[in-house]
Scaffold this active site. Structure first.
Site, mmCIF file in Angstrom:
data_model
loop_
_atom_site.group_PDB
_atom_site.id
_atom_site.type_symbol
_atom_site.label_atom_id
_atom_site.label_comp_id
_atom_site.label_asym_id
_atom_site.label_seq_id
_atom_site.Cartn_x
_atom_site.Cartn_y
_atom_site.Cartn_z
ATOM 1 N N THR A 126 0.833 -1.207 0.000
ATOM 2 C CA THR A 126 0.000 0.000 0.000
ATOM 3 C C THR A 126 0.867 1.256 0.000
ATOM 4 O O THR A 126 0.480 2.286 -0.554
ATOM 5 C CB THR A 126 -0.952 0.029 1.215
ATOM 6 O OG1 THR A 126 -0.195 -0.138 2.417
ATOM 7 C CG2 THR A 126 -1.983 -1.083 1.124
ATOM 8 N N HIS B 166 2.241 -16.423 -1.649
ATOM 9 C CA HIS B 166 0.995 -16.411 -2.424
ATOM 10 C C HIS B 166 1.236 -16.272 -3.919
ATOM 11 O O HIS B 166 0.336 -15.910 -4.662
ATOM 12 C CB HIS B 166 0.080 -15.296 -1.916
ATOM 13 C CG HIS B 166 -0.326 -15.483 -0.482
ATOM 14 N ND1 HIS B 166 -0.666 -14.438 0.349
ATOM 15 C CD2 HIS B 166 -0.445 -16.611 0.272
ATOM 16 C CE1 HIS B 166 -0.966 -14.906 1.556
ATOM 17 N NE2 HIS B 166 -0.840 -16.222 1.528
ATOM 18 N N CYS C 197 -0.335 -21.566 -17.752
ATOM 19 C CA CYS C 197 -1.445 -22.428 -18.156
ATOM 20 C C CYS C 197 -1.663 -23.465 -17.060
ATOM 21 O O CYS C 197 -0.709 -24.140 -16.643
ATOM 22 C CB CYS C 197 -1.122 -23.117 -19.478
ATOM 23 S SG CYS C 197 -2.339 -24.381 -19.955
ATOM 24 N N CYS D 53 -1.956 -25.677 -25.669
ATOM 25 C CA CYS D 53 -2.897 -26.770 -25.393
ATOM 26 C C CYS D 53 -4.345 -26.304 -25.259
ATOM 27 O O CYS D 53 -5.246 -27.134 -25.127
ATOM 28 C CB CYS D 53 -2.483 -27.506 -24.122
ATOM 29 S SG CYS D 53 -2.763 -26.572 -22.595
#
Length: 258
Positions: free
Chosen positions: A40, A131, A139, A167
């Site tokens: 932030t 994270h 993909c 793919c």
């Protein structure tokens, strides 16, 4: 006339910064753990706060993303909005101070809850991203990496849910979504660093998101000193040797001597 209460509070915070600096100076293994407050300060909104992305877009569970084309369109609509903030953000003084500590051999690693890549942009080399990162697109079927700029350019041109060129599988930012398990190797590395640290600097984290919030507890249980720098109180303030309520972009450079 100077308000004596304000003056006393300021002096107390200065004393806390000095105490944290002393801990930093005498610790050989120092690990930083950063949360949303680091981002932030660079202009990236806290997703969960009022006005944040998750108050405007309903989060898409990972299982929904895999099962539903409509969920993937909603996912990418939120990502398109986020990307503008990430694209324009730059490292702030706290990021630069941590990178400086590492370059001087004073910081072992940064473990972060953030997905913006700003620690690396500031020059930090050992960064554990709990994270994931918004700086990559993969993909989910074949795991191929795709060019981030090209994917987001397609969204700006009216695309809704990009697919893999190889793919045809759905593309996703290389971040951990709601309902998706954290990478076990990444989590293991974060806890190893926490348990081996002599000092953990907790910077800009509310310490309410698990399992990340367990890292300072693991460090303290292994004998480390913990310093918490955050604007607001956290549930773990009681285990810290020093708690500083302030802005990370101001406090961290003072700790680092930057």
């Amino acid at each position: 006339m100077v308000d004596t209460a304000d003056g006393a509070e300021h002096d107390a915070e200065v004393d806390k910064v000095a105490a944290a600096r002393r801990l930093l100076e005498r610790s050989r293994k120092v690990v930083a753990f950063s949360g949303a407050g680091m981002s932030t300060a660079s202009g990236i909104p806290d997703f969960r706060s009022p006005g944040g992305v998750w108050t405007r877009h309903q989060p898409v569970l990972y299982q929904e993303f895999l099962a539903s084309a409509d969920a993937r369109r909603r996912y990418w609509a939120a990502r398109r909005e986020m990307y503008r903030d990430f694209r324009d953000a730059r490292p702030n003084a706290a990021h630069l101070a941590l990178a400086g500590l590492e370059s001087r051999g004073r910081l072992e690693a940064v473990v972060t809850q953030n997905i913006d890549g700003l620690h690396q942009a500031a020059g930090s080399r050992k960064v554990v991203e709990l994270h994931g990162t918004n700086r990559r697109v993969i993909c989910v079927s074949c795991r191929r990496d795709h060019d981030v700029e090209r994917v987001y350019a397609s969204l700006q041109d009216g695309g809704e849910a990009p697919a893999c060129d190889d793919c045809g599988g759905p593309l996703k930012a290389a971040t951990i979504s709601f309902g998706q398990a954290l990478d076990e190797e990444v989590l293991d590395e974060a806890f190893r660093l926490a348990r081996e640290a002599e000092l953990m600097l907790v910077l800009g984290s509310s310490l309410v998101v698990q399992p990340a919030a367990a890292l300072p507890v693991a460090a303290a249980q292994a004998g480390a000193q913990v310093v918490i720098v955050n604007r607001d109180e956290t549930p773990l303030d009681g285990l810290a040797a020093v708690v500083i309520h302030g802005a990370v972009e101001e406090v961290v450079p003072a700790l680092a001597g930057a």
